[in-house]
Design a protein around this motif. Structure first.
Motif, PDB file in Angstrom:
ATOM      1  N   VAL A  91       0.830  -1.206   0.139  1.00  0.00           N
ATOM      2  CA  VAL A  91       0.089  -0.207  -0.128  1.00  0.00           C
ATOM      3  C   VAL A  91       0.933   1.282  -0.024  1.00  0.00           C
ATOM      4  O   VAL A  91       1.762   1.441   0.837  1.00  0.00           O
ATOM      5  CB  VAL A  91      -1.111   0.073   1.409  1.00  0.00           C
ATOM      6  CG1 VAL A  91      -1.677   1.397   1.303  1.00  0.00           C
ATOM      7  CG2 VAL A  91      -1.674  -1.209   1.368  1.00  0.00           C
ATOM      8  N   PHE A  92       0.592   2.288  -0.996  1.00  0.00           N
ATOM      9  CA  PHE A  92       1.429   3.268  -1.007  1.00  0.00           C
ATOM     10  C   PHE A  92       1.184   4.460  -0.273  1.00  0.00           C
ATOM     11  O   PHE A  92      -0.231   4.633   0.002  1.00  0.00           O
ATOM     12  CB  PHE A  92       1.518   3.756  -2.621  1.00  0.00           C
ATOM     13  CG  PHE A  92       2.331   2.693  -3.361  1.00  0.00           C
ATOM     14  CD1 PHE A  92       3.589   2.829  -3.766  1.00  0.00           C
ATOM     15  CD2 PHE A  92       1.372   1.661  -3.808  1.00  0.00           C
ATOM     16  CE1 PHE A  92       4.227   1.839  -4.410  1.00  0.00           C
ATOM     17  CE2 PHE A  92       2.057   0.851  -4.729  1.00  0.00           C
ATOM     18  CZ  PHE A  92       3.350   0.715  -5.142  1.00  0.00           C
ATOM     19  N   GLN A  93       1.616   5.630   0.090  1.00  0.00           N
ATOM     20  CA  GLN A  93       1.120   6.538   0.632  1.00  0.00           C
ATOM     21  C   GLN A  93       0.504   7.629  -0.328  1.00  0.00           C
ATOM     22  O   GLN A  93      -0.604   7.974   0.365  1.00  0.00           O
ATOM     23  CB  GLN A  93       2.678   7.487   0.815  1.00  0.00           C
ATOM     24  CG  GLN A  93       2.480   8.920   1.378  1.00  0.00           C
ATOM     25  CD  GLN A  93       3.581   9.786   1.517  1.00  0.00           C
ATOM     26  OE1 GLN A  93       4.748   9.409   1.358  1.00  0.00           O
ATOM     27  NE2 GLN A  93       3.312  11.050   1.479  1.00  0.00           N
ATOM     28  N   ASP A  94       0.713   7.700  -1.399  1.00  0.00           N
ATOM     29  CA  ASP A  94       0.042   8.328  -2.517  1.00  0.00           C
ATOM     30  C   ASP A  94      -1.637   7.793  -2.666  1.00  0.00           C
ATOM     31  O   ASP A  94      -1.401   7.029  -3.764  1.00  0.00           O
ATOM     32  CB  ASP A  94       0.604   8.896  -3.575  1.00  0.00           C
ATOM     33  CG  ASP A  94       0.151   9.838  -4.400  1.00  0.00           C
ATOM     34  OD1 ASP A  94      -1.329  10.129  -4.450  1.00  0.00           O
ATOM     35  OD2 ASP A  94       0.690  10.815  -5.190  1.00  0.00           O
ATOM     36  N   PHE A  95      -2.437   8.077  -2.075  1.00  0.00           N
ATOM     37  CA  PHE A  95      -3.711   7.265  -2.169  1.00  0.00           C
ATOM     38  C   PHE A  95      -4.380   7.867  -3.575  1.00  0.00           C
ATOM     39  O   PHE A  95      -5.175   7.076  -4.097  1.00  0.00           O
ATOM     40  CB  PHE A  95      -4.827   7.292  -1.034  1.00  0.00           C
ATOM     41  CG  PHE A  95      -4.842   8.749  -0.382  1.00  0.00           C
ATOM     42  CD1 PHE A  95      -5.702   9.804  -0.957  1.00  0.00           C
ATOM     43  CD2 PHE A  95      -4.361   8.834   0.863  1.00  0.00           C
ATOM     44  CE1 PHE A  95      -5.616  10.954  -0.589  1.00  0.00           C
ATOM     45  CE2 PHE A  95      -4.411   9.943   1.493  1.00  0.00           C
ATOM     46  CZ  PHE A  95      -5.387  11.238   0.911  1.00  0.00           C
ATOM     47  N   GLU A  96      -3.988   9.116  -4.209  1.00  0.00           N
ATOM     48  CA  GLU A  96      -4.801   9.466  -5.258  1.00  0.00           C
ATOM     49  C   GLU A  96      -4.199   8.428  -6.542  1.00  0.00           C
ATOM     50  O   GLU A  96      -4.881   8.043  -7.083  1.00  0.00           O
ATOM     51  CB  GLU A  96      -4.271  10.669  -5.714  1.00  0.00           C
ATOM     52  CG  GLU A  96      -4.755  11.882  -4.619  1.00  0.00           C
ATOM     53  CD  GLU A  96      -6.414  12.055  -4.443  1.00  0.00           C
ATOM     54  OE1 GLU A  96      -6.821  11.369  -5.361  1.00  0.00           O
ATOM     55  OE2 GLU A  96      -6.688  12.518  -3.326  1.00  0.00           O
ATOM     56  N   ALA A  97      -2.823   8.303  -6.253  1.00  0.00           N
ATOM     57  CA  ALA A  97      -2.155   7.780  -7.829  1.00  0.00           C
ATOM     58  C   ALA A  97      -2.264   6.034  -7.915  1.00  0.00           C
ATOM     59  O   ALA A  97      -2.216   5.553  -8.625  1.00  0.00           O
ATOM     60  CB  ALA A  97      -0.729   8.308  -7.794  1.00  0.00           C
ATOM     61  N   GLN A  98      -2.744   5.681  -6.593  1.00  0.00           N
ATOM     62  CA  GLN A  98      -2.707   4.151  -6.586  1.00  0.00           C
ATOM     63  C   GLN A  98      -4.143   3.569  -6.889  1.00  0.00           C
ATOM     64  O   GLN A  98      -4.399   2.409  -7.008  1.00  0.00           O
ATOM     65  CB  GLN A  98      -2.181   3.530  -5.195  1.00  0.00           C
ATOM     66  CG  GLN A  98      -2.950   3.958  -4.121  1.00  0.00           C
ATOM     67  CD  GLN A  98      -2.308   3.313  -2.724  1.00  0.00           C
ATOM     68  OE1 GLN A  98      -1.986   2.236  -2.787  1.00  0.00           O
ATOM     69  NE2 GLN A  98      -2.232   4.163  -1.806  1.00  0.00           N
TER      70      GLN A  98
END
Lengths: 565, 260
Positions: A91-98
C-alpha cells in the motif's frame, strides 16, 4: 514450519545515477504474523526497503542490488513483481495515484482478476475486504468522491482482496487527519491479531505505532537498531537524533529523572498520581494569561471573513457561513478533517477563490475588488506540494520569479532573493537545481519564493506533510521566527503536535463551518468536541487534560509541577 | 477538481452493452467519411445528436465548447485550401469548396461528438472489457483506457498548478500570443513532473496488484446484451450497409469539386 516470513540478508541498493547507497547491508528477519514498524528520517531508505519486499526493487526501479530478500520462500530476484503480488501486498502513501478504477467494487476486484480468481469468489472477497475496512456502504461510489481516509482504506481493501500473507504499507497515513489515521491503525491493529498475516509498516507518527511488535530504526540506509516497541520508544534521545519524533510523555518523565518510562496517557496518569505530583494552579494560570496577552497584543485586523460561503460550480457547498478575524502578527492554525473545507477557506484569503455569498476583507476592502495579483503582494500562499510550483533551473531563478513578474529592478531582486533564502536557511544554494533537493529542501524553496514578494501574511497549506520530525521542526522554527519578526502566519495542518507547539490561535473547521476557536490551550481542552471534528490532541496534551489542566508541551509541564518534596 | 469524463447517469444509452456502444461509435465513423456533400451528412449528424440527447452527454460537449468552436472556424476556412470548384465566390473560396468545408466540418464534429458520447456513457472498465470481448488484446484495451484516465488527472493537477502560480503573481490572461506562451512554461514543467511522478506510482501500484501475472485473467464485470442492443446494432448495421451502397452508386459527391 519455522521458516520466517521475510528474510533480508546483507541487502544493499543504490539507485542508478546516485552516489550514495539507499540501503547499506541490512540484515533482518520478520517472523510470520509479526508486526514490524520501520522508522527513520526522510531519505533514510524506508521506502526503498518497502519496495524491496515485493520486488519493485530490483524489477521496477533501476539500480544495483546486493544481498537477498526472501519472502515466504520466494527470492525477489527470481520472481517478477506481479508474481510476488500473490503473497505480498503493498500500500502506497499516495492514495490518489494508486487508485484507478471507476468504482469501489471494481477497484477491489482488480487484484483477484489478475490472478484469474473465479467471479463468485471475487464477489465474496469484495464483500469480505470492504467489510474489513468498513466501506460496504460505498461499494458503487467512484473512488474520487471518497475522503482521503476512505481512499486509503480502499487501497488497503484492494490489496487484502488478493489474500496476501505479507502486507507492506509505506507511510499509509501521512496525508490523513488524526481520526482517519486512527481508522487506518485500527485496521492494522485488527490485522495484527491475525496470525496469517505479517505486517510491515513504514511510519512517521510515533503515537500510532504502540501496537506494533517491533520497531526497526533506519539511518542513511543502515539498520541502527531493531527491538521491542516499548524498549525502542523509551530511547527518547536516540529517536530524536534519528529524526523520529519521540513521544511527549516519556520525554517528560525522562526529564523528571525516571528510568522505566511510561508511554501512553494511561500509563502517564498512573505514574503521575502514584508519585503524588500536582500541577500548580498559579503556574498554570500564568500560562493562560500569557496566551491571552499574546493574542490581545494583536489589534489590527488584516483578514476578515463575514458570513463567507462558497459553492463550487458543480453545486457542492464547501463553506457555510464563516466568520473569522485574523489580526496582524497572529500565528493561526486552521485544522479539520480531510475535506472539511480548510483549503477552500485558505484560498479565499489571497483571492484565489471568491465568496459566493458573504465577503472576505483584506485591510478592510473586499477581495473581489482587489484580485489575486494585487492581494498576492500582501498575502503569500505556499501550496501543499512544492512540486506544483517549482519550474526553474536554479534556486535563484525560482525565488526571483515573483519579484521579476512585478518588474522590480535587478539589484532589488537580488536583495530580496538573498533575504528570502536566508530566512529559510538556504543561503549559498542559489545555483543549485531545485529538483535535485530533498522534499524539505524544495518546501523551503517554495516558502522562499513566496517570501521574496515580502508578503505581510504567509499562508502555508500543510507545510509539514511528508517531512520527517527534524525537518518539520526546522521548518516550523523558521516560520515562527518570521512571525516573531512581524509576519502574520496562517497554517493549515493535520499535525496536532505542530499546532500544540507553534500556534497561538486555532480555528477548527467542520463541515464548512467554524466549529471551535480560541487559543490553542482553550481548543485542546475540548477533547470531546475535537473528536467530533475528527481531531485529537497529541498524547501529551491528552495526558495533561486527564490531570485536569491543559498543558501543551513537556517544558510547560515542568514549569507547573509540584513534586510535593 | 471535477474532471471526470464519465457522466454517472442511468439513461438508456448508459445501460447499453459497451460492445454496442463501441460498435455504434465505429459505425458513425464509417458512414461519416463516405459523403462529401453536406445534405447527405445531416441525417448522420442528426442521429449522433439524438444519441447525445438520449445519453445526456451535453454537459461534456459544453465543457469543450471552446475547442469545438475553434475547430469549427478553422475547419470551415482551412478546407478551402485543399479543394476548389467552378463557381468562384471570393478569396480562395468557391461554392464547391465551401460546401466541402462544411461537410468536413460536420465530419469532424460528428467524430468528436460520437467519441464524447462513448466516453460519457461508458465506464473505463466497461470500455476495456468491451474492446477485449470484441477481440482486442487485454493490454491494448488497458493502455487505451489508461490514456483516457490521464485526461482528468492531468486537468486536475493543471488547475492546482495554475492556482499556485497565480498566487505568485503570474497573470495568464494578458499579453500577446508569444508572451502568453512563455507564461505557460511555469505551468507546463510542474504538470509534466507531477504527471510523470503519479504515472510512476500508478505503474508500481499496477504491478503490485499482479497486473500481467498470468496469461489469463477473469473479469468481475459482466456484460449483458439485451433486445435494445440488438435492435440498435441491426438498425445501425443496415444504415451502414445502405450508406455504403449509396456511396458506391456515386451519391453524395459534390459536382465540379476538385480535391488536392
Amino acid at each position: 514450519m519455522s521458516e520466517p516470513a521475510i528474510k533480508v540478508t546483507e541487502l544493499s541498493y543504490r539507485y542508478r545515477g546516485e552516489k550514495h547507497s539507499a540501503l547499506d547491508s541490512i540484515t533482518l528477519t520478520v517472523e510470520r504474523g509479526e508486526f514490524l514498524v520501520v522508522m527513520g528520517a526522510s531519505e533514510a531508505g524506508k521506502s526503498t526497503l518497502a519496495a524491496c519486499m515485493n520486488g519493485l526493487i530490483p524489477h521496477f526501479h533501476k539500480g544495483r542490488l546486493r544481498g537477498d530478500v526472501v519472502v515466504l520462500g520466494r527470492n525477489t530476484r527470481e520472481y517478477k513483481v506481479a508474481q510476488m503480488a500473490e503473497v505480498v501486498g503493498l500500500v502506497f502513501q499516495d492514495f490518489e495515484a494508486q487508485l484507478f478504477s471507476t468504482n469501489v467494487e471494481l477497484e477491489v476486484a482488480f487484484g483477484p482478476e489478475n490472478f484469474a480468481v473465479e467471479r463468485e469468489e471475487i464477489k465474496r472477497r469484495i464483500d469480505e475486504s470492504l467489510a474489513y475496512v468498513g466501506l460496504e456502504a460505498f461499494r458503487h461510489r467512484p473512488p474520487s468522491t471518497l475522503s482521503g481516509g476512505q481512499k486509503q482504506k480502499l487501497a488497503i481493501a484492494s490489496v487484502l482482496a488478493m489474500h496476501p500473507q505479507v502486507l507492506v504499507m509505506d507511510e499509509p497515513t501521512t496525508d490523513l487527519d488524526p481520526i482517519s489515521k486512527l481508522g487506518i491503525f485500527q485496521i492494522t491493529n485488527q490485522l495484527r491479531k491475525r496470525n496469517d498475516i505479517t505486517l510491515i509498516v513504514v511510519e512517521h507518527e510515533t503515537e500510532e505505532v504502540l501496537h506494533a511488535d517491533r520497531i526497526a530504526l533506519i539511518q542513511d540506509g543502515r539498520l541502527v537498531k531493531i527491538g521491542d516497541v516499548r524498549a525502542i520508544l523509551q530511547e527518547v534521545d536516540l529517536l530524536e537524533s534519528l529524526g523520529v519524533m519521540p513521544l511527549g510523555i516519556p520525554r517528560f518523565f525522562k526529564a523528571m529523572g525516571y528510568e522505566e518510562l511510561p508511554l501512553t496517557p494511561d500509563e502517564g496518569v498512573q505514574a503521575f498520581q502514584a508519585e503524588g505530583w500536582r500541577l500548580d494552579d498559579q503556574a498554570h494560570q500564568d500560562l493562560v494569561v500569557a496566551d491571552q496577552a499574546a493574542i490581545a497584543a494583536h489589534t489590527e485586523p488584516i483578514i476578515q471573513c463575514r458570513g463567507l460561503e462558497h459553492t463550487y460550480p458543480n453545486g457542492v457547498k464547501a463553506l457555510h457561513g464563516i466568520d473569522m478575524d485574523i489580526m496582524a502578527g497572529d500565528m493561526v492554525a486552521i485544522v479539520g478533517q480531510n475535506g472539511s473545507g480548510k483549503t477552500t477557506l485558505a484560498k479565499h484569503f489571497n483571492a484565489l477563490l471568491f465568496p459566493t455569498a458573504g465577503e472576505v476583507l483584506v485591510h478592510g476592502r473586499p477581495t473581489k475588488e482587489q484580485g489575486v495579483f494585487k492581494i498576492g503582494q500582501k498575502i503569500g500562499y505556499v501550496f501543499q506540494n512544492p512540486d506544483h510550483q517549482i519550474f526553474s533551473d536554479t534556486v535563484f531563478d525560482e525565488v526571483a520569479f515573483s519579484p521579476r513578474l512585478r518588474k522590480l529592478p535587478e539589484d532589488q531582486i537580488k536583495q530580496r532573493v538573498s533575504e528570502a533564502l536566508a530566512a529559510v536557511g538556504l543561503t549559498g544554494m542559489e545555483e543549485e537545481d531545485p529538483f535535485s533537493l530533498t522534499k524539505s529542501g524544495r518546501q523551503r524553496v517554495a516558502v522562499a519564493s513566496v517570501l521574496a514578494a515580502r508578503p505581510e501574511v504567509l499562508i502555508l497549506d500543510e507545510p509539514t506533510t511528508g517531512l520527517d520530525y527534524a525537518e518539520q521542526r526546522g521548518l516550523m522554527d523558521m516560520v515562527k521566527q518570521l512571525n516573531e519578526k512581524g509576519s502574520t502566519i496562517i497554517f493549515v495542518t493535520h499535525h496536532m503536535w505542530v499546532v500544540a507547539e507553534y500556534a497561538q490561535k486555532v480555528y477548527v473547521i467542520k463541515d464548512g463551518k467554524v466549529f471551535l476557536h480560541g487559543t490553542t490551550r482553550e481548543v485542546f481542552a475540548h477533547e470531546q468536541e475535537l473528536m467530533e471534528a475528527s481531531l485529537r490532541p497529541p498524547h501529551f496534551v491528552q495526558f495533561s487534560n486527564r490531570l485536569g489542566k491543559t498543558i501543551l508541551t513537556p517544558d510547560e509541564m515542568l514549569r507547573c509541577i509540584h513534586t510535593g518534596a | 477538481m471535477d474532471a471526470e469524463l464519465y457522466l454517472d447517469y442511468n439513461t438508456v444509452i448508459h445501460r447499453l452493452d459497451p460492445r454496442t456502444k463501441i460498435l455504434l461509435f465505429v459505425y458513425s465513423f464509417i458512414v461519416v467519411v463516405l459523403y462529401e456533400h453536406p445534405p447527405w451528412l445531416l441525417p448522420i449528424a442528426l442521429l449522433v445528436l439524438l444519441h447525445t440527447a438520449a445519453a445526456r452527454s451535453w454537459r461534456n460537449l459544453w465543457r469543450i465548447r471552446v475547442l469545438l468552436l475553434i475547430l469549427t472556424v478553422w475547419s470551415l476556412i482551412l478546407w478551402n485550401f485543399f479543394a476548389s470548384g467552378e463557381t468562384h465566390l471570393f478569396w480562395v473560396i468557391d461554392k464547391e469548396s465551401l460546401l466541402f468545408s462544411v461537410a468536413r466540418t460536420i465530419l469532424l464534429l460528428v467524430m468528436i461528438i460520437s467519441g464524447v458520447n462513448l466516453i460519457s456513457t461508458t465506464r473505463n472498465e466497461e470500455l476495456v472489457l468491451g474492446m477485449i470481448r470484441l477481440g482486442l488484446p487485454y493490454r491494448v484495451g488497458f493502455a487505451i483506457s489508461t490514456a483516457l484516465r490521464l485526461v482528468p488527472t492531468t486537468a486536475a493537477s493543471l488547475q492546482t498548478i495554475a492556482q499556485a502560480q497565480r498566487s505568485r503573481g503570474l497573470d495568464l490572461d494578458s499579453g500577446n500570443i508569444l508572451e502568453r506562451m512563455r507564461k505557460y512554461i511555469p505551468l507546463l514543467i510542474p504538470v509534466f513532473i507531477t504527471t510523470i511522478r503519479s504515472t510512476n506510482i500508478f505503474g508500481m501500484a499496477l504491478e503490485s496488484k499482479g497486473f500481467g501475472a498470468r496469461e489469463d485473467r477473469t473479469f468481475y464485470l459482466q456484460l449483458h446484451s439485451g433486445i435494445v442492443d440488438r435492435i440498435l446494432l441491426i438498425g445501425g448495421g443496415l444504415f451502414v450497409l445502405v450508406s455504403l451502397y449509396l456511396n458506391f452508386r456515386g451519391y453524395g459527391d459534390i459536382p465540379g469539386l476538385t480535391r488536392f
